[in-house]
Design a protein around this motif. Structure first.
Motif, PDB file in Angstrom:
ATOM      1  N   ALA A   7     151.911 -86.737  -0.532  1.00 42.65           N
ATOM      2  CA  ALA A   7     152.757 -87.517  -1.219  1.00 42.65           C
ATOM      3  C   ALA A   7     153.843 -87.770  -0.825  1.00 42.65           C
ATOM      4  CB  ALA A   7     152.665 -87.061  -2.737  1.00 42.65           C
ATOM      5  N   GLN A   8     154.407 -86.704  -0.055  1.00 37.07           N
ATOM      6  CA  GLN A   8     155.696 -86.812   0.809  1.00 37.07           C
ATOM      7  C   GLN A   8     155.771 -87.350   1.967  1.00 37.07           C
ATOM      8  OE1 GLN A   8     156.433 -82.552  -0.323  1.00 37.07           O
ATOM      9  NE2 GLN A   8     158.096 -83.253  -1.513  1.00 37.07           N
ATOM     10  N   LEU A   9     154.919 -88.211   2.393  1.00 36.21           N
ATOM     11  CA  LEU A   9     154.928 -88.558   3.761  1.00 36.21           C
ATOM     12  C   LEU A   9     156.012 -89.188   4.530  1.00 36.21           C
ATOM     13  CD1 LEU A   9     152.933 -89.388   6.211  1.00 36.21           C
ATOM     14  CD2 LEU A   9     152.217 -91.409   5.109  1.00 36.21           C
ATOM     15  N   GLU A  10     156.770 -90.143   3.691  1.00 35.68           N
ATOM     16  CA  GLU A  10     157.873 -90.698   3.767  1.00 35.68           C
ATOM     17  C   GLU A  10     159.135 -89.831   4.036  1.00 35.68           C
ATOM     18  OE1 GLU A  10     158.243 -93.824   5.315  1.00 35.68           O
ATOM     19  OE2 GLU A  10     155.926 -93.835   4.848  1.00 35.68           O
ATOM     20  N   ASP A  11     159.060 -88.860   3.324  1.00 38.64           N
ATOM     21  CA  ASP A  11     160.041 -87.833   3.234  1.00 38.64           C
ATOM     22  C   ASP A  11     159.920 -86.927   4.743  1.00 38.64           C
ATOM     23  OD1 ASP A  11     161.270 -88.650   0.744  1.00 38.64           O
ATOM     24  OD2 ASP A  11     159.923 -87.130  -0.264  1.00 38.64           O
ATOM     25  N   ALA A  12     158.600 -86.810   5.086  1.00 37.23           N
ATOM     26  CA  ALA A  12     158.198 -85.941   6.219  1.00 37.23           C
ATOM     27  C   ALA A  12     158.807 -86.641   7.480  1.00 37.23           C
ATOM     28  CB  ALA A  12     156.984 -85.681   6.259  1.00 37.23           C
ATOM     29  N   PHE A  13     158.661 -88.057   7.663  1.00 33.69           N
ATOM     30  CA  PHE A  13     159.225 -89.002   8.555  1.00 33.69           C
ATOM     31  C   PHE A  13     160.471 -88.784   8.585  1.00 33.69           C
ATOM     32  CE2 PHE A  13     155.069 -91.553   8.203  1.00 33.69           C
ATOM     33  CZ  PHE A  13     154.364 -90.464   9.015  1.00 33.69           C
ATOM     34  N   VAL A  14     161.304 -88.831   7.532  1.00 37.62           N
ATOM     35  CA  VAL A  14     162.868 -88.710   7.373  1.00 37.62           C
ATOM     36  C   VAL A  14     163.369 -87.462   8.033  1.00 37.62           C
ATOM     37  CG1 VAL A  14     164.885 -88.515   5.798  1.00 37.62           C
ATOM     38  CG2 VAL A  14     163.080 -90.411   5.466  1.00 37.62           C
TER      39      VAL A  14
ATOM     40  N   PHE B 282     147.611 -84.930   7.619  1.00 34.79           N
ATOM     41  CA  PHE B 282     147.458 -85.279   6.314  1.00 34.79           C
ATOM     42  C   PHE B 282     146.108 -86.096   6.013  1.00 34.79           C
ATOM     43  CE2 PHE B 282     152.246 -85.505   5.379  1.00 34.79           C
ATOM     44  CZ  PHE B 282     152.393 -84.269   4.763  1.00 34.79           C
ATOM     45  N   ALA B 283     145.611 -86.780   6.741  1.00 28.91           N
ATOM     46  CA  ALA B 283     144.276 -87.290   6.964  1.00 28.91           C
ATOM     47  C   ALA B 283     143.059 -86.337   7.131  1.00 28.91           C
ATOM     48  CB  ALA B 283     143.974 -88.367   8.054  1.00 28.91           C
ATOM     49  N   GLY B 284     143.513 -85.203   7.024  1.00 32.45           N
ATOM     50  CA  GLY B 284     142.472 -84.086   7.060  1.00 32.45           C
ATOM     51  C   GLY B 284     141.961 -83.496   8.344  1.00 32.45           C
ATOM     52  N   LYS B 285     142.753 -83.381   9.378  1.00 29.41           N
ATOM     53  CA  LYS B 285     142.476 -82.823  10.735  1.00 29.41           C
ATOM     54  C   LYS B 285     142.042 -81.469  10.388  1.00 29.41           C
ATOM     55  CE  LYS B 285     143.827 -82.490  15.427  1.00 29.41           C
ATOM     56  NZ  LYS B 285     144.912 -82.901  16.552  1.00 29.41           N
ATOM     57  N   PHE B 286     142.840 -80.679   9.828  1.00 32.99           N
ATOM     58  CA  PHE B 286     142.457 -79.251   9.659  1.00 32.99           C
ATOM     59  C   PHE B 286     142.025 -79.033   8.109  1.00 32.99           C
ATOM     60  CE2 PHE B 286     145.684 -79.384  12.807  1.00 32.99           C
ATOM     61  CZ  PHE B 286     145.074 -78.912  13.981  1.00 32.99           C
ATOM     62  N   GLY B 287     141.335 -79.884   7.678  1.00 34.45           N
ATOM     63  CA  GLY B 287     140.746 -79.881   6.160  1.00 34.45           C
ATOM     64  C   GLY B 287     141.922 -79.370   4.893  1.00 34.45           C
ATOM     65  N   GLN B 288     141.414 -78.427   4.228  1.00 30.17           N
ATOM     66  CA  GLN B 288     142.468 -77.704   3.305  1.00 30.17           C
ATOM     67  C   GLN B 288     143.806 -77.258   3.764  1.00 30.17           C
ATOM     68  OE1 GLN B 288     140.503 -75.358   0.683  1.00 30.17           O
ATOM     69  NE2 GLN B 288     139.894 -76.797  -0.657  1.00 30.17           N
ATOM     70  N   ALA B 289     143.618 -76.827   5.080  1.00 34.14           N
ATOM     71  CA  ALA B 289     144.738 -76.067   5.817  1.00 34.14           C
ATOM     72  C   ALA B 289     146.088 -77.054   5.997  1.00 34.14           C
ATOM     73  CB  ALA B 289     144.388 -75.459   7.000  1.00 34.14           C
ATOM     74  N   SER B 290     145.799 -78.424   6.291  1.00 30.52           N
ATOM     75  CA  SER B 290     146.973 -79.371   6.396  1.00 30.52           C
ATOM     76  C   SER B 290     147.193 -80.368   5.186  1.00 30.52           C
ATOM     77  CB  SER B 290     146.347 -79.988   7.716  1.00 30.52           C
ATOM     78  OG  SER B 290     145.284 -80.763   7.656  1.00 30.52           O
ATOM     79  N   GLU B 291     146.875 -79.931   4.253  1.00 31.26           N
ATOM     80  CA  GLU B 291     147.115 -80.739   2.862  1.00 31.26           C
ATOM     81  C   GLU B 291     148.515 -80.456   2.549  1.00 31.26           C
ATOM     82  OE1 GLU B 291     144.598 -79.254  -0.439  1.00 31.26           O
ATOM     83  OE2 GLU B 291     142.791 -80.280   0.277  1.00 31.26           O
ATOM     84  N   THR B 292     149.157 -79.257   2.966  1.00 27.85           N
ATOM     85  CA  THR B 292     150.478 -79.224   3.053  1.00 27.85           C
ATOM     86  C   THR B 292     150.854 -78.936   4.448  1.00 27.85           C
ATOM     87  OG1 THR B 292     150.745 -78.391   0.858  1.00 27.85           O
ATOM     88  CG2 THR B 292     152.540 -77.912   2.238  1.00 27.85           C
ATOM     89  N   ILE B 293     152.149 -79.315   5.039  1.00 28.41           N
ATOM     90  CA  ILE B 293     152.586 -79.046   6.214  1.00 28.41           C
ATOM     91  C   ILE B 293     153.981 -78.498   6.421  1.00 28.41           C
ATOM     92  CG2 ILE B 293     150.912 -81.009   7.185  1.00 28.41           C
ATOM     93  CD1 ILE B 293     153.736 -82.575   8.057  1.00 28.41           C
ATOM     94  N   VAL B 294     154.247 -77.820   7.462  1.00 24.57           N
ATOM     95  CA  VAL B 294     155.635 -77.490   7.692  1.00 24.57           C
ATOM     96  C   VAL B 294     156.240 -78.206   8.971  1.00 24.57           C
ATOM     97  CG1 VAL B 294     157.117 -75.616   8.100  1.00 24.57           C
ATOM     98  CG2 VAL B 294     155.343 -75.470   6.432  1.00 24.57           C
TER      99      VAL B 294
END
Length: 357
Positions: free
Chosen positions: A53-60, A99-111
């Motif tokens: 849900a914070q995709l745009e914040d991630a890009f910023v 965020f599209a699910g490349k690593f399944g649940q592991a990448s629902e949140t990213i750092v």
């Protein structure tokens, strides 16, 4: 499993060397680990934590960093959930893929992290709350390609110790700034931690920063570390469990240990399996630890990306590496791939240090 055994009426007295589920969050969630480090003033790279849900914040946030960019899946992704890229466009694509699910649940949140430019080294402890023993250190080679190119893997080789890098001065800084604050932080969080902690570090101008925690020794670090330990490992586990580590002195050989991974060509991406492995033991000067192997119709075959870990001891780093590379031709399978430059950077580092002194 630790929690299950300790809460079982019959099994609760069984010795378990391994953290609780809460303690294992140091490895299980990169976001948790970064917040923990920030809370207890443990040096690490600047970071941001983002959900879909914070995709745009991630890009910023990405836009505010300088290349290279480090993007990590929050959860466990078999050692493949970290991407480092020099391109902002590539970083942008990686964020979308995770965020599209490349690593399944592991990448629902990213750092997303600031890139630290330095020398990588790993330290290890076995601890029970604030009591601990320092194990041999190691240097891991994560990238699939030589000269640290290509995608990140679970590890293509290791050397122990990291000659010229893990100096006594650095070790004292790691203890003071990282190991003891980590154990103290766990205690303040009410977590009774009993087990291994792996500190993946980046040394920048002589200062250590934590890249990641693991709640285990790691592979292929384990292979290099364990063959340097002469102490009885069961005795060590027993003393860990009973909090008798303060006066314990480990017997660690001064010899060098090296490990070279024989992988399936294409790893960590697509690779073929099922090829027969032949091993001529007469030509070996090394231990051969099996990983991605299995037996079918009484034949040893490849069944994983990293097939075997060829590990050797030597009086010098050069001797240990020589034994590994001389053993490799006696282990054969179709599509065998390995890095030919394991340890070469350390040899150059030692040579430059000797020349400058």
């Amino acid at each position: 499993i630790t929690d299950a055994i300790r809460s079982d009426k019959v099994l609760k007295e069984v010795i378990v060397i391994g953290p609780s589920q809460q303690g294992a969050m140091l490895e299980g969630s990169k976001a948790y680990a970064k917040a923990f480090m920030e809370k207890y003033d443990i040096p690490t790279a600047k970071y941001g934590r983002f959900t879909k849900a914070q995709l745009e914040d991630a890009f910023v946030f990405l836009n505010g960093l300088s290349a290279p960019y480090v993007i990590k899946a929050d959860g466990l992704a078999a050692g493949k959930g970290v991407v480092i890229t020099d391109s902002y466009e590539e970083a942008n694509r990686v964020v979308r893929e995770m965020f599209a699910g490349k690593f399944g649940q592991a990448s629902e949140t990213i750092v997303i992290e600031e890139f630290l430019d330095g020398i990588e080294v790993s330290y290890f402890v076995l601890c029970h709350e604030d009591q601990y023993v320092l194990l041999p250190d190691a240097k891991d080679y994560k990238r699939a390609g030589e000269n640290d190119t290509g995608p990140n893997t679970g590890g293509m080789g290791t050397v122990s110790p990291a000659w010229g890098i893990s100096t006594n001065e650095l070790t004292q800084k790691v203890i003071r700034k990282i190991i003891e604050p980590t154990l103290n932080g766990l205690k303040l969080e009410g977590i009774s931690y009993c087990g291994f902690i792996f500190f993946g570090l980046m040394c920048v101008h002589g200062e250590p920063y934590v890249i990641e925690y693991n709640c285990r020794l790691g592979d292929p670090e384990t292979e290099s570390i364990m063959i340097r330990i002469n102490s009885d490992i069961i005795e060590l586990f027993d003393k860990t469990w009973h909090r008798q580590l303060n006066d314990y002195r480990m017997d660690i050989t001064e010899k060098s240990a090296t490990t070279v991974i024989l992988a399936s060509e294409g790893y960590p991406n697509y690779f073929e399996r099922g090829f027969e492995i032949s091993i001529d033991e007469k030509g070996l000067q090394s231990y051969v630890f099996h990983a991605g192997t299995s037996v079918k119709d009484n034949r040893l075959i490849t069944s994983g990306g990293r097939v075997v870990a060829v590990s050797s001891l030597g009086k010098t780093l050069e001797e240990a590496l020589s034994k590994c590379y001389q053993s490799i031709p006696y282990i054969d399978f179709k599509n065998k791939y390995f890095r030919k430059d394991i340890g070469q950077d350390i040899l150059r580092h030692i040579q430059q240090k000797n020349l400058s002194s």
